[in-house]
Design a protein around this motif. Structure first.
Motif, mmCIF file in Angstrom:
data_model
loop_
_atom_site.group_PDB
_atom_site.id
_atom_site.type_symbol
_atom_site.label_atom_id
_atom_site.label_comp_id
_atom_site.label_asym_id
_atom_site.label_seq_id
_atom_site.Cartn_x
_atom_site.Cartn_y
_atom_site.Cartn_z
ATOM 1 N N ALA A 334 -30.433 -2.326 -5.814
ATOM 2 C CA ALA A 334 -30.376 -3.110 -4.582
ATOM 3 C C ALA A 334 -28.958 -3.207 -4.029
ATOM 4 C CB ALA A 334 -30.941 -4.511 -4.832
ATOM 5 N N PHE A 335 -27.977 -3.380 -4.921
ATOM 6 C CA PHE A 335 -26.602 -3.611 -4.460
ATOM 7 C C PHE A 335 -25.812 -2.323 -4.224
ATOM 8 C CE2 PHE A 335 -27.383 -7.887 -6.068
ATOM 9 C CZ PHE A 335 -26.722 -8.663 -5.134
ATOM 10 N N ALA A 336 -26.189 -1.222 -4.876
ATOM 11 C CA ALA A 336 -25.409 0.008 -4.761
ATOM 12 C C ALA A 336 -25.337 0.541 -3.331
ATOM 13 C CB ALA A 336 -25.969 1.071 -5.713
ATOM 14 N N PRO A 337 -26.456 0.692 -2.601
ATOM 15 C CA PRO A 337 -26.345 1.165 -1.216
ATOM 16 C C PRO A 337 -25.501 0.232 -0.345
ATOM 17 C CG PRO A 337 -28.612 1.300 -1.972
ATOM 18 C CD PRO A 337 -27.863 0.509 -3.000
ATOM 19 N N LEU A 338 -25.663 -1.078 -0.539
ATOM 20 C CA LEU A 338 -24.864 -2.044 0.205
ATOM 21 C C LEU A 338 -23.378 -1.843 -0.064
ATOM 22 C CD1 LEU A 338 -24.570 -4.694 1.865
ATOM 23 C CD2 LEU A 338 -24.894 -5.933 -0.283
ATOM 24 N N ALA A 339 -23.017 -1.676 -1.326
ATOM 25 C CA ALA A 339 -21.616 -1.487 -1.694
ATOM 26 C C ALA A 339 -21.069 -0.185 -1.126
ATOM 27 C CB ALA A 339 -21.474 -1.511 -3.210
ATOM 28 N N LEU A 340 -21.855 0.887 -1.176
ATOM 29 C CA LEU A 340 -21.392 2.183 -0.679
ATOM 30 C C LEU A 340 -21.102 2.141 0.818
ATOM 31 C CD1 LEU A 340 -23.763 4.637 -2.613
ATOM 32 C CD2 LEU A 340 -21.321 4.304 -2.974
ATOM 33 N N PHE A 341 -22.000 1.573 1.597
ATOM 34 C CA PHE A 341 -21.809 1.531 3.049
ATOM 35 C C PHE A 341 -20.702 0.557 3.436
ATOM 36 C CE2 PHE A 341 -25.572 3.955 3.008
ATOM 37 C CZ PHE A 341 -25.737 4.523 4.257
ATOM 38 N N THR A 342 -20.574 -0.535 2.710
ATOM 39 C CA THR A 342 -19.486 -1.473 2.991
ATOM 40 C C THR A 342 -18.135 -0.841 2.682
ATOM 41 O OG1 THR A 342 -20.929 -3.336 2.441
ATOM 42 C CG2 THR A 342 -18.560 -3.763 2.498
ATOM 43 N N LEU A 343 -18.047 -0.126 1.577
ATOM 44 C CA LEU A 343 -16.803 0.570 1.218
ATOM 45 C C LEU A 343 -16.441 1.614 2.267
ATOM 46 C CD1 LEU A 343 -14.549 1.045 -0.838
ATOM 47 C CD2 LEU A 343 -16.063 2.650 -2.028
ATOM 48 N N ALA A 344 -17.444 2.347 2.751
ATOM 49 C CA ALA A 344 -17.179 3.344 3.793
ATOM 50 C C ALA A 344 -16.675 2.673 5.067
ATOM 51 C CB ALA A 344 -18.450 4.141 4.079
ATOM 52 N N ALA A 345 -17.233 1.518 5.402
ATOM 53 C CA ALA A 345 -16.782 0.801 6.594
ATOM 54 C C ALA A 345 -15.350 0.311 6.438
ATOM 55 C CB ALA A 345 -17.724 -0.371 6.871
ATOM 56 N N ILE A 346 -14.984 -0.149 5.244
ATOM 57 C CA ILE A 346 -13.614 -0.613 4.998
ATOM 58 C C ILE A 346 -12.626 0.539 5.168
ATOM 59 C CG2 ILE A 346 -12.049 -1.468 3.217
ATOM 60 C CD1 ILE A 346 -14.373 -3.129 2.132
ATOM 61 N N VAL A 347 -12.976 1.701 4.637
ATOM 62 C CA VAL A 347 -12.103 2.878 4.781
ATOM 63 C C VAL A 347 -11.913 3.244 6.248
ATOM 64 C CG1 VAL A 347 -11.908 5.346 4.280
ATOM 65 C CG2 VAL A 347 -12.688 3.769 2.491
ATOM 66 N N LEU A 348 -13.005 3.234 7.014
ATOM 67 C CA LEU A 348 -12.922 3.569 8.427
ATOM 68 C C LEU A 348 -12.129 2.538 9.217
ATOM 69 C CD1 LEU A 348 -16.557 4.877 9.105
ATOM 70 C CD2 LEU A 348 -14.452 6.219 8.940
ATOM 71 N N LEU A 349 -12.276 1.259 8.845
ATOM 72 C CA LEU A 349 -11.512 0.210 9.520
ATOM 73 C C LEU A 349 -10.029 0.380 9.289
ATOM 74 C CD1 LEU A 349 -13.458 -3.181 9.195
ATOM 75 C CD2 LEU A 349 -12.732 -2.025 11.279
ATOM 76 N N ARG A 350 -9.650 0.757 8.084
ATOM 77 C CA ARG A 350 -8.230 0.984 7.798
ATOM 78 C C ARG A 350 -7.678 2.128 8.645
ATOM 79 N NH1 ARG A 350 -7.401 0.254 1.223
ATOM 80 N NH2 ARG A 350 -7.707 -2.013 1.191
ATOM 81 N N ARG A 351 -8.488 3.158 8.817
ATOM 82 C CA ARG A 351 -8.031 4.285 9.636
ATOM 83 C C ARG A 351 -7.883 3.868 11.090
ATOM 84 N NH1 ARG A 351 -11.262 9.719 8.630
ATOM 85 N NH2 ARG A 351 -9.641 10.338 10.110
ATOM 86 N N VAL A 352 -8.831 3.054 11.566
ATOM 87 C CA VAL A 352 -8.756 2.573 12.955
ATOM 88 C C VAL A 352 -7.539 1.679 13.141
ATOM 89 C CG1 VAL A 352 -9.901 1.119 14.672
ATOM 90 C CG2 VAL A 352 -11.236 2.761 13.349
ATOM 91 N N GLY A 353 -7.306 0.809 12.117
ATOM 92 C CA GLY A 353 -6.162 -0.094 12.199
ATOM 93 C C GLY A 353 -4.844 0.637 12.195
#
Length: 353
Positions: A334-353
């Motif tokens: 249950a938590f693995a897909p949530l963690a994977l997509f959240t981690l990907a979003a954090i990486v993308l946010l850092r690039r945008v920032g």
């Protein structure tokens, strides 16, 4: 700043409401198309199918809430990006973190609505839907209340207070009427349908006379009832249609009886993750918007959101099958897909920032 927070939250809420307004009619059409095959069987009419579809919608609404939130956030915040409002906010010194916070405020409201739908509305509506179909197909009248299921069996009225997996009824009360008077009141601990008839266990039968009540007790007895076992579908619903507390009771019972509880464990942890998943979908939408605030049209962003939603569904289903087939931890599934997509979003946010 509070005005901006409310403005961003309102954009998320408005976009999600618009998305649900489009998705729900489509879902209703698909559900109705599936029910059409049953119309005409055993008195199940088109009006019954329409009522069944209407009562089934809250469960499907709960299931599509995360994807609807992602698309809604992209639609609502995408309009702000199309009007260069997000660019103006950043130029005015508003940090990405503050934009995320404002959007998440809307997400908290949506998460609360999803919890209320999944825990309070959907389970009751689902049971009502099954009751409508069962009554139409069997011709037997029933009523579901806070005291369980009520049904009439000739001159007897039956009340089932509780149930367990495996077509087992618990805490059964049978009231028999003769000459407009209550003559017998029977309580049984359990009822099982075996070989074409019901078998009661743990029976206490009260014979109500004019001047006294006589109580008899039996360990086991056959119950020749006209109660159709198909009515069990009304109270024995699929795991994903049960509230968290109902799933918890299922799990406790199945562990005590050493039964396979894999599907119920996966559904239980999925229910716990659902509110976090709604927030994660909003978080995922932010880098998509900020990464191309002025260069990409809203249609392309919505297409990206739909693609991400489909990808998430496929990933989550993969983890679910791994949990059911290979013994993977249901919590991890249950938590693995949530963690994977959240981690990907954090990486993308850092690039945008």
């Amino acid at each position: 700043m509070r005005i901006l927070d409310r403005y961003l939250a309102g954009a998320v809420l408005g976009g999600t409401a618009l998305t649900l307004a489009v998705l729900l009619p489509l879902l209703a059409v698909f559900i109705l198309a599936d029910e059409i095959d049953k119309v005409g069987d055993d008195g199940y009419g088109f009006s019954d199918a329409l009522l069944f579809v209407t009562l089934s919608l809250p469960r499907y609404l709960y299931q599509v809430f995360p994807i609807a939130t992602l698309i809604g956030a992209l639609a609502g915040l995408g309009q702000l990006a199309a009007r260069s409002e997000l660019v103006a906010m950043r130029a005015a010194g508003l940090s990405i973190g503050r934009i995320v916070r404002g959007a998440m405020l809307g997400g908290l409201v949506l998460a609360a609505l999803a919890i209320a739908t999944g825990e309070l509305v959907a389970p009751v509506a689902e049971q009502r839907a099954l009751a409508v179909r069962a009554m139409a197909e069997t011709g037997e009248a029933m009523h579901i209340s806070g005291q369980g299921l009520w049904a009439r069996d000739g001159n007897a009225f039956i009340n089932v207070r509780d149930f367990e997996p495996g077509a087992v009824l618990s805490d059964i009360h049978i009231f028999e009427i003769e000459d407009n008077r209550l003559r017998f009141a029977t309580r049984a601990d359990e009822a099982r349908y075996r070989d074409g008839h019901w078998v009661l266990t743990g029976i206490e039968r009260s014979r109500i006379g004019a001047d006294r009540v006589t109580v008899e007790r039996f360990e086991r007895a056959r119950w020749d009832s006209l109660l159709n076992p198909r009515l069990l579908e009304v109270i024995v619903v699929e795991p994903h249609a049960l509230p968290v507390w109902g799933l918890y009771r299922y799990l406790r019972y199945m562990r005590q009886t050493e039964q396979d509880a894999g599907a119920h464990e996966v559904a239980f942890w999925g229910k716990l993750v659902q509110p976090l998943l709604i927030l994660a979908m909003i978080f995922v939408s932010i880098p998509i918007l900020l990464g191309s605030a002025r260069t990409t049209g809203t249609g392309i962003k919505l297409f990206i959101g739909v693609a991400i939603g489909i990808l998430f569904y496929l990933v989550s289903r993969t983890f679910t099958y791994l949990a059911l087939l290979y013994g993977l931890s249901p919590a991890l599934a249950a938590f693995a897909p949530l963690a994977l997509f959240t981690l990907a979003a954090i990486v993308l946010l850092r690039r945008v920032g």
